[in-house]
Design a protein around this motif. Structure first.
Motif, PDB file in Angstrom:
ATOM      1  N   GLY A   1       0.809  -1.202   0.000  1.00  0.00           N
ATOM      2  CA  GLY A   1       0.000   0.000   0.000  1.00  0.00           C
ATOM      3  C   GLY A   1       0.847   1.259   0.000  1.00  0.00           C
ATOM      4  O   GLY A   1       2.065   1.220  -0.150  1.00  0.00           O
ATOM      5  N   PHE A   2       0.162   2.395   0.221  1.00  0.00           N
ATOM      6  CA  PHE A   2       0.847   3.688   0.146  1.00  0.00           C
ATOM      7  C   PHE A   2       0.735   4.500   1.433  1.00  0.00           C
ATOM      8  O   PHE A   2       1.321   5.574   1.545  1.00  0.00           O
ATOM      9  N   VAL A   3      -0.009   3.989   2.415  1.00  0.00           N
ATOM     10  CA  VAL A   3      -0.204   4.735   3.656  1.00  0.00           C
ATOM     11  C   VAL A   3       0.949   4.500   4.620  1.00  0.00           C
ATOM     12  O   VAL A   3       1.503   5.435   5.193  1.00  0.00           O
ATOM     13  N   ASN A   4       1.307   3.240   4.824  1.00  0.00           N
ATOM     14  CA  ASN A   4       2.448   2.903   5.699  1.00  0.00           C
ATOM     15  C   ASN A   4       3.217   1.735   5.084  1.00  0.00           C
ATOM     16  O   ASN A   4       3.280   0.651   5.659  1.00  0.00           O
ATOM     17  N   PRO A   5       3.804   1.934   3.896  1.00  0.00           N
ATOM     18  CA  PRO A   5       4.425   0.830   3.167  1.00  0.00           C
ATOM     19  C   PRO A   5       5.592   0.176   3.898  1.00  0.00           C
ATOM     20  O   PRO A   5       5.952  -0.965   3.593  1.00  0.00           O
ATOM     21  N   GLU A   6       6.151   0.877   4.878  1.00  0.00           N
ATOM     22  CA  GLU A   6       7.272   0.322   5.626  1.00  0.00           C
ATOM     23  C   GLU A   6       6.823  -0.618   6.743  1.00  0.00           C
ATOM     24  O   GLU A   6       7.626  -1.360   7.319  1.00  0.00           O
ATOM     25  N   GLN A   7       5.508  -0.625   7.050  1.00  0.00           N
ATOM     26  CA  GLN A   7       4.977  -1.430   8.145  1.00  0.00           C
ATOM     27  C   GLN A   7       5.038  -2.911   7.785  1.00  0.00           C
ATOM     28  O   GLN A   7       4.656  -3.331   6.689  1.00  0.00           O
ATOM     29  N   GLU A   8       5.488  -3.725   8.712  1.00  0.00           N
ATOM     30  CA  GLU A   8       5.522  -5.167   8.511  1.00  0.00           C
ATOM     31  C   GLU A   8       4.104  -5.711   8.376  1.00  0.00           C
ATOM     32  O   GLU A   8       3.183  -5.255   9.057  1.00  0.00           O
ATOM     33  N   LEU A   9       3.924  -6.679   7.496  1.00  0.00           N
ATOM     34  CA  LEU A   9       2.616  -7.310   7.345  1.00  0.00           C
ATOM     35  C   LEU A   9       2.258  -8.064   8.614  1.00  0.00           C
ATOM     36  O   LEU A   9       3.063  -8.839   9.146  1.00  0.00           O
ATOM     37  N   THR A  10       1.052  -7.824   9.117  1.00  0.00           N
ATOM     38  CA  THR A  10       0.549  -8.561  10.279  1.00  0.00           C
ATOM     39  C   THR A  10      -0.863  -9.031   9.989  1.00  0.00           C
ATOM     40  O   THR A  10      -1.445  -8.716   8.962  1.00  0.00           O
ATOM     41  N   GLY A  11      -1.425  -9.790  10.925  1.00  0.00           N
ATOM     42  CA  GLY A  11      -2.767 -10.309  10.726  1.00  0.00           C
ATOM     43  C   GLY A  11      -2.775 -11.658  10.034  1.00  0.00           C
ATOM     44  O   GLY A  11      -3.772 -12.048   9.425  1.00  0.00           O
ATOM     45  N   GLY A  12      -1.662 -12.377  10.118  1.00  0.00           N
ATOM     46  CA  GLY A  12      -1.592 -13.683   9.483  1.00  0.00           C
ATOM     47  C   GLY A  12      -1.313 -13.628   7.999  1.00  0.00           C
ATOM     48  O   GLY A  12      -1.502 -14.619   7.284  1.00  0.00           O
ATOM     49  N   ILE A  13      -0.877 -12.455   7.505  1.00  0.00           N
ATOM     50  CA  ILE A  13      -0.645 -12.276   6.075  1.00  0.00           C
ATOM     51  C   ILE A  13       0.853 -12.307   5.788  1.00  0.00           C
ATOM     52  O   ILE A  13       1.648 -11.699   6.501  1.00  0.00           O
ATOM     53  N   GLY A  14       1.213 -13.023   4.735  1.00  0.00           N
ATOM     54  CA  GLY A  14       2.609 -13.062   4.318  1.00  0.00           C
ATOM     55  C   GLY A  14       2.699 -13.298   2.828  1.00  0.00           C
ATOM     56  O   GLY A  14       1.840 -13.977   2.246  1.00  0.00           O
ATOM     57  N   VAL A  15       3.697 -12.717   2.195  1.00  0.00           N
ATOM     58  CA  VAL A  15       3.883 -12.851   0.753  1.00  0.00           C
ATOM     59  C   VAL A  15       5.232 -13.510   0.483  1.00  0.00           C
ATOM     60  O   VAL A  15       6.243 -13.118   1.065  1.00  0.00           O
ATOM     61  N   SER A  16       5.245 -14.496  -0.401  1.00  0.00           N
ATOM     62  CA  SER A  16       6.479 -15.193  -0.762  1.00  0.00           C
ATOM     63  C   SER A  16       7.004 -14.694  -2.102  1.00  0.00           C
ATOM     64  O   SER A  16       6.227 -14.444  -3.016  1.00  0.00           O
ATOM     65  N   GLY A  17       8.333 -14.580  -2.194  1.00  0.00           N
ATOM     66  CA  GLY A  17       8.956 -14.259  -3.475  1.00  0.00           C
ATOM     67  C   GLY A  17       9.417 -12.824  -3.578  1.00  0.00           C
ATOM     68  O   GLY A  17       8.968 -11.950  -2.832  1.00  0.00           O
ATOM     69  N   ASP A  18      10.302 -12.582  -4.540  1.00  0.00           N
ATOM     70  CA  ASP A  18      10.822 -11.232  -4.777  1.00  0.00           C
ATOM     71  C   ASP A  18      11.052 -11.007  -6.267  1.00  0.00           C
ATOM     72  O   ASP A  18      12.072 -10.451  -6.675  1.00  0.00           O
ATOM     73  N   TYR A  19      10.102 -11.430  -7.088  1.00  0.00           N
ATOM     74  CA  TYR A  19      10.218 -11.230  -8.534  1.00  0.00           C
ATOM     75  C   TYR A  19      10.367  -9.738  -8.835  1.00  0.00           C
ATOM     76  O   TYR A  19       9.725  -8.896  -8.202  1.00  0.00           O
ATOM     77  N   ALA A  20      11.200  -9.414  -9.781  1.00  0.00           N
ATOM     78  CA  ALA A  20      11.491  -8.011 -10.097  1.00  0.00           C
ATOM     79  C   ALA A  20      10.261  -7.279 -10.628  1.00  0.00           C
ATOM     80  O   ALA A  20       9.350  -7.888 -11.189  1.00  0.00           O
ATOM     81  N   GLY A  21      10.238  -5.959 -10.439  1.00  0.00           N
ATOM     82  CA  GLY A  21       9.212  -5.129 -11.057  1.00  0.00           C
ATOM     83  C   GLY A  21       8.040  -4.771 -10.187  1.00  0.00           C
ATOM     84  O   GLY A  21       7.011  -4.313 -10.688  1.00  0.00           O
ATOM     85  N   ILE A  22       8.157  -4.947  -8.876  1.00  0.00           N
ATOM     86  CA  ILE A  22       7.045  -4.636  -7.978  1.00  0.00           C
ATOM     87  C   ILE A  22       6.629  -3.172  -8.124  1.00  0.00           C
ATOM     88  O   ILE A  22       7.458  -2.275  -8.283  1.00  0.00           O
ATOM     89  N   ALA A  23       5.319  -2.929  -8.073  1.00  0.00           N
ATOM     90  CA  ALA A  23       4.803  -1.557  -8.107  1.00  0.00           C
ATOM     91  C   ALA A  23       5.045  -0.896  -6.757  1.00  0.00           C
ATOM     92  O   ALA A  23       4.762  -1.477  -5.708  1.00  0.00           O
ATOM     93  N   GLN A  24       5.564   0.342  -6.782  1.00  0.00           N
ATOM     94  CA  GLN A  24       5.879   1.037  -5.537  1.00  0.00           C
ATOM     95  C   GLN A  24       5.181   2.382  -5.404  1.00  0.00           C
ATOM     96  O   GLN A  24       5.252   3.014  -4.345  1.00  0.00           O
ATOM     97  N   THR A  25       4.512   2.832  -6.439  1.00  0.00           N
ATOM     98  CA  THR A  25       3.807   4.112  -6.406  1.00  0.00           C
ATOM     99  C   THR A  25       2.402   3.911  -6.975  1.00  0.00           C
ATOM    100  O   THR A  25       2.144   2.921  -7.672  1.00  0.00           O
ATOM    101  N   PRO A  26       1.493   4.853  -6.694  1.00  0.00           N
ATOM    102  CA  PRO A  26       0.157   4.732  -7.296  1.00  0.00           C
ATOM    103  C   PRO A  26       0.199   4.647  -8.811  1.00  0.00           C
ATOM    104  O   PRO A  26      -0.529   3.839  -9.413  1.00  0.00           O
ATOM    105  N   ALA A  27       1.048   5.438  -9.450  1.00  0.00           N
ATOM    106  CA  ALA A  27       1.118   5.417 -10.914  1.00  0.00           C
ATOM    107  C   ALA A  27       1.607   4.069 -11.427  1.00  0.00           C
ATOM    108  O   ALA A  27       1.108   3.550 -12.435  1.00  0.00           O
ATOM    109  N   GLU A  28       2.582   3.480 -10.735  1.00  0.00           N
ATOM    110  CA  GLU A  28       3.079   2.169 -11.158  1.00  0.00           C
ATOM    111  C   GLU A  28       2.013   1.094 -10.984  1.00  0.00           C
ATOM    112  O   GLU A  28       1.845   0.227 -11.854  1.00  0.00           O
ATOM    113  N   LEU A  29       1.282   1.152  -9.881  1.00  0.00           N
ATOM    114  CA  LEU A  29       0.252   0.135  -9.636  1.00  0.00           C
ATOM    115  C   LEU A  29      -0.886   0.243 -10.645  1.00  0.00           C
ATOM    116  O   LEU A  29      -1.359  -0.772 -11.177  1.00  0.00           O
TER     117      LEU A  29
END
Length: 420
Positions: free
Chosen positions: A49-77
């Motif tokens: 997200g864009f509100v607190n992107p540095e915050q660690e994922l919590t709530g039982g949520i986790g993402v696997s992998g680090d494929y290149a090209g992740i969207a990091q801004t609203p325009a990219e997403l």
């Protein structure tokens, strides 16, 4: 012959084959075109997200992998979403979360309102799509000891109640601006890792909190709430406040929608069997079409048996008009845009295959106890050329046929994603 001519020739043969058993392929494609999927934005950026992107994922949520090209801004997403939507037949919707607000200053979750989603509304108007909403009840310091709306601390509950109220304002804004009802899906990860003493009181607190959130009336042509249960999650293995039965009953008694996430059930349960049991009593459903593997619920949707059972149930029992179909998965081991396309097209394929069946005949067989005929017909249908009809559907909707769409993804990641 050109590829288009080959596709059309194969389709004519398929059309004749289906006509022999009383199935109108043109009618099936028209029916499929009316089904809008709700594509989840969070596949594109691993739920930062864009509100607190540095915050660690919590709530039982986790993402696997680090494929290149992740969207990091609203325009990219939104650029990535545009690319995905251009490869999926038809016009659809996009699901957002509180996390994806585009603010002009630092805001906490409970402060975020409609003005912080103008970017998304403007983009949706350009794309001619609708927007759905999800209040974010995770990845925040005030998700204390795995509790939000059911917390024993009033100030914690009050914070999350306000988050829920703000999400309803945002969802209403989507409906007003885009002329399509926005489904506002509530999922809270509250629960205990180990065995609790008191199972009743947290649910009573959750009930009171939810009633406070939905107290203000909104035009339901603009927005309608849905409530999503879960079997368990990481960190709440022993007790989940928002169980399936809890939200089933809440949706029925509050005249709201019940969300069924295909990945939130016991692996031996058939979620498609829930639809016809709930809908005679409930107002309607929101689906999160996901793919469970063992106990991990959020793999990219593929054309598997589970998906086919889901879509067959919706079509055979005439439940599409009462069901909102959303996607929910996140896989960062592969190209994130390709994941959207695979999941959406798989869901559409499964719907089309379900629509290409002589349902009146099959139901007549069943009604007259001719189970032999029913079995033979359903088995033979499995090898009918529905793929040729799917290719024609893609052609009619000006999207690539077969694997051609992957060529576009490869070009897109070289020109856009890999340069980030």
């Amino acid at each position: 012959m050109t590829k288009d001519q080959t596709v059309q020739a194969a389709y004519q043969t398929a059309k004749e084959r289906y006509a022999e058993i009383g199935v109108d392929t043109e009618k099936a494609m028209e029916q499929l075109k009316k089904v809008k999927l709700s594509v989840h934005c969070w596949q594109g950026d691993d739920i930062h997200g864009f509100v607190n992107p540095e915050q660690e994922l919590t709530g039982g949520i986790g993402v696997s992998g680090d494929y290149a090209g992740i969207a990091q801004t609203p325009a990219e997403l939104t650029t990535d979403l545009h690319e995905a939507l251009s490869l999926i037949p038809g016009h659809h919707k996009v699901q957002l979360h509180t996390l994806y607000a585009v603010t002009d200053r630092k805001k906490d979750f409970d402060e975020i309102g409609p003005e912080d989603f103008q970017y998304w509304v403007d983009w949706a108007k350009e794309e001619q799509i609708g927007l759905d909403m999800n209040p974010t009840f995770f990845s925040h310091p005030k998700m204390k000891n795995n509790f939000t709306l059911a917390s024993p601390e009033k100030d914690i509950r009050d914070f999350w109640i306000q988050v829920g109220k703000q999400s309803r304002k945002i969802s209403n804004y989507f409906g007003q601006e885009l002329g399509q009802r926005s489904i506002n899906n509530f999922w809270m990860p509250d629960g205990f890792k180990d065995n609790p003493i008191d199972k009743a009181t947290p649910r009573l607190r959750m009930l009171e909190s939810l009633d406070e959130i939905i107290k203000e009336p909104y035009d339901e042509n603009n927005t309608l709430e849905s409530f999503e249960g879960k079997l368990f999650g990481t960190g709440v293995e022993s007790y989940t406040v928002g169980s399936h039965l809890f939200y089933n009953n809440y949706a029925i008694t509050r005249n709201k929608l019940w969300t069924i996430d295909a990945g939130h059930w016991h692996p031996t349960e058939d979620v498609s069997d829930k639809f016809s049991a709930f809908l005679p009593f409930g107002r309607g459903l929101m689906l999160h079409v996901s793919r469970p593997v063992r106990w991990d619920s959020d793999h990219v949707v593929i054309f598997d048996d589970t998906l086919q059972r889901i879509t067959r149930s919706l079509v055979r029992d005439n439940e599409l008009d009462k069901t909102n179909i959303g996607l929910d998965f996140f896989d960062a081991t592969i190209n994130r845009v390709a994941a959207w396309v695979v999941g959406a097209r798989a869901t559409q394929k499964a719907l089309l295959q379900a629509m290409l069946a002589p349902l009146d005949q099959l139901k007549s067989d069943e009604l007259h106890y001719d189970f032999t005929q029913r079995l033979v017909e359903t088995e033979e249908l499995k090898s009918y050329p529905f793929g040729a009809v799917w290719d024609e559907f893609c052609l009619k909707n000006n999207v690539p046929v077969g694997m051609d769409w992957l060529k576009e993804i490869r070009q897109y990641e070289q020109k856009v994603q890999f340069k980030r």
